[in-house]
Design a protein around this motif. Structure first.
Motif, PDB file in Angstrom:
ATOM      1  N   MET A   1      85.442 -25.309  40.002  1.00  0.00           N
ATOM      2  CA  MET A   1      85.389 -26.570  39.259  1.00  0.00           C
ATOM      3  C   MET A   1      86.735 -27.276  39.368  1.00  0.00           C
ATOM      4  O   MET A   1      87.780 -26.701  39.091  1.00  0.00           O
ATOM      5  N   ILE A 144      84.559 -32.437  35.718  1.00  0.00           N
ATOM      6  CA  ILE A 144      83.715 -31.441  36.380  1.00  0.00           C
ATOM      7  C   ILE A 144      82.460 -32.090  36.951  1.00  0.00           C
ATOM      8  O   ILE A 144      81.765 -32.856  36.270  1.00  0.00           O
ATOM      9  N   ALA A 146      78.760 -32.372  37.872  1.00  0.00           N
ATOM     10  CA  ALA A 146      77.511 -31.809  37.363  1.00  0.00           C
ATOM     11  C   ALA A 146      76.631 -31.360  38.522  1.00  0.00           C
ATOM     12  O   ALA A 146      76.483 -32.072  39.519  1.00  0.00           O
ATOM     13  N   THR A 147      76.062 -30.169  38.400  1.00  0.00           N
ATOM     14  CA  THR A 147      75.148 -29.626  39.393  1.00  0.00           C
ATOM     15  C   THR A 147      73.881 -29.167  38.674  1.00  0.00           C
ATOM     16  O   THR A 147      73.838 -29.113  37.443  1.00  0.00           O
ATOM     17  N   GLU A 148      72.873 -28.814  39.442  1.00  0.00           N
ATOM     18  CA  GLU A 148      71.650 -28.326  38.805  1.00  0.00           C
ATOM     19  C   GLU A 148      71.876 -27.008  38.088  1.00  0.00           C
ATOM     20  O   GLU A 148      71.119 -26.648  37.187  1.00  0.00           O
ATOM     21  N   GLU A 149      72.951 -26.288  38.446  1.00  0.00           N
ATOM     22  CA  GLU A 149      73.248 -25.019  37.787  1.00  0.00           C
ATOM     23  C   GLU A 149      74.025 -25.199  36.483  1.00  0.00           C
ATOM     24  O   GLU A 149      73.846 -24.426  35.536  1.00  0.00           O
ATOM     25  N   ASN A 150      74.900 -26.203  36.413  1.00  0.00           N
ATOM     26  CA  ASN A 150      75.788 -26.285  35.248  1.00  0.00           C
ATOM     27  C   ASN A 150      75.511 -27.457  34.308  1.00  0.00           C
ATOM     28  O   ASN A 150      76.145 -27.576  33.264  1.00  0.00           O
ATOM     29  N   GLY A 153      74.895 -26.828  30.401  1.00  0.00           N
ATOM     30  CA  GLY A 153      76.078 -26.250  29.776  1.00  0.00           C
ATOM     31  C   GLY A 153      77.203 -27.266  29.714  1.00  0.00           C
ATOM     32  O   GLY A 153      77.950 -27.332  28.720  1.00  0.00           O
ATOM     33  N   LEU A 154      77.317 -28.073  30.747  1.00  0.00           N
ATOM     34  CA  LEU A 154      78.345 -29.108  30.791  1.00  0.00           C
ATOM     35  C   LEU A 154      78.092 -30.176  29.729  1.00  0.00           C
ATOM     36  O   LEU A 154      79.029 -30.661  29.086  1.00  0.00           O
ATOM     37  N   LEU A 171      82.350 -22.418  28.936  1.00  0.00           N
ATOM     38  CA  LEU A 171      81.681 -22.689  30.201  1.00  0.00           C
ATOM     39  C   LEU A 171      82.494 -22.087  31.333  1.00  0.00           C
ATOM     40  O   LEU A 171      83.670 -22.425  31.503  1.00  0.00           O
ATOM     41  N   ASP A 172      81.870 -21.164  32.075  1.00  0.00           N
ATOM     42  CA  ASP A 172      82.539 -20.498  33.200  1.00  0.00           C
ATOM     43  C   ASP A 172      83.895 -19.909  32.810  1.00  0.00           C
ATOM     44  O   ASP A 172      84.882 -20.036  33.539  1.00  0.00           O
TER      45      ASP A 172
END
Length: 306
Positions: A1, A144, A146-150, A153-154, A171-172
């Protein structure tokens, strides 16, 4: 990130910045609903959002074209799902519980009832979508992607407003809070990343003076993080004001377009339905004024996503 905003792809790159501000985000929700039709996200290389602005921006950033049904979700959520005590219940503050129900907003509304097409975040023809969060330990804002994974949570981290929530989200392996704490209007970050064409959607009238956090409020906001509370007191107002100064006096070669409400519309934690709708309608009005004449040929929009 990445802690810093990635460099602009080229000298012509465009970035959209959406301010936060709790329930004031209803204004930018109205603006983005219009932009989705007249000036879709694909017109920008990067979208950068703060706090509550990141929720509306997530729908805008992942819409395929002006006919995408999810565009209506931006307005539907603000109009029908956040009034009364659905999202914010001030009475909970007095029994030591969060006033703002993030699970209702993100895990129910955005995941289930109005499902965000988060997989589009990984599609190559969509703009990169970044959300500002404040790193509590490092005392720095981070931008950060944004992705389909985070993404969910983001969004939890971005909407971890002081006082209204626990004020923190892990987060992470990092502990984050609302990005507005350390970078309430990230125009300087965009300029430093090389963007020369910047569009900003604000949720406060431009001429409205910025209130300084007093020391007591800062300590209540972050009782276990004294250094962060100190920064909130001493620097938050200056960082916001200096960002507005950049809008008025941008560096040479940088063009900044700002859309903002004409007058104060709603408070940070107000959930009055009439006021919410007034803010949304004013955002729609401002969005039409700013973007109605810039509508691109629909054939271009369709072919871009084909």
């Amino acid at each position: 990130m990445a802690e810093t905003l990635p460099l602009a792809p080229n000298s012509q790159s465009k970035i959209l910045i959406i301010e936060g501000g709790g329930m004031k985000g209803s204004f930018s929700g109205g603006v983005l609903s219009v932009m989705a039709e007249y000036y879709p996200a694909r017109n920008f290389d990067t979208i950068l959002a703060v706090s509550s602005g990141s929720c509306s921006a997530a729908y805008y950033a992942t819409a395929k074209n002006h006919l995408d049904a999810q565009i209506k979700n931006i307005v539907n959520i603000w109009r029908n799902e956040l009034d009364g005590r659905k999202l914010i219940n001030r009475l909970k503050f007095f029994i030591g519980k969060p006033m703002l129900n993030q699970k209702y907003l993100i895990d129910y509304l955005m995941k289930e009832k109005y499902p965000l097409p988060f997989k589009n975040l990984s599609m190559p023809k969509f703009p990169s979508f970044h959300i500002v969060v404040s790193n509590i330990k490092k005392l720095k804002p981070e931008y950060i992607r944004a992705t389909e994974e985070n993404i969910f949570g983001l969004l939890h981290a971005a909407t971890s407003l002081p006082i209204a929530t626990r004020g923190e989200h892990k987060l992470d392996g990092n502990l984050y809070t609302d990005g507005a704490v350390l970078d309430p209007l990230p125009i300087r970050a965009a300029i430093e990343a090389g963007y020369k064409d910047i569009t900003v959607v604000m949720n406060n009238p431009f001429t409205q003076s910025t209130k300084k956090y007093n020391r007591l409020l800062s300590l209540i906001s972050f009782p276990f993080y004294g250094k962060l509370a100190k920064i909130l007191t001493k620097e938050n107002e200056y960082r916001y004001s200096s960002a507005k100064e950049l809008i008025v006096h941008p560096p040479q070669g940088v063009k900044i377009k700002a859309i903002y409400p004409t007058y104060p519309l709603i408070g940070l934690v107000s959930t009055n339905k009439e006021m919410l709708n007034r803010a949304i309608n004013h955002g729609i009005e401002k969005g039409l004024k700013a973007f109605r004449d810039t509508k691109k040929g629909l054939d271009q929009i369709f072919s871009y996503f084909s």
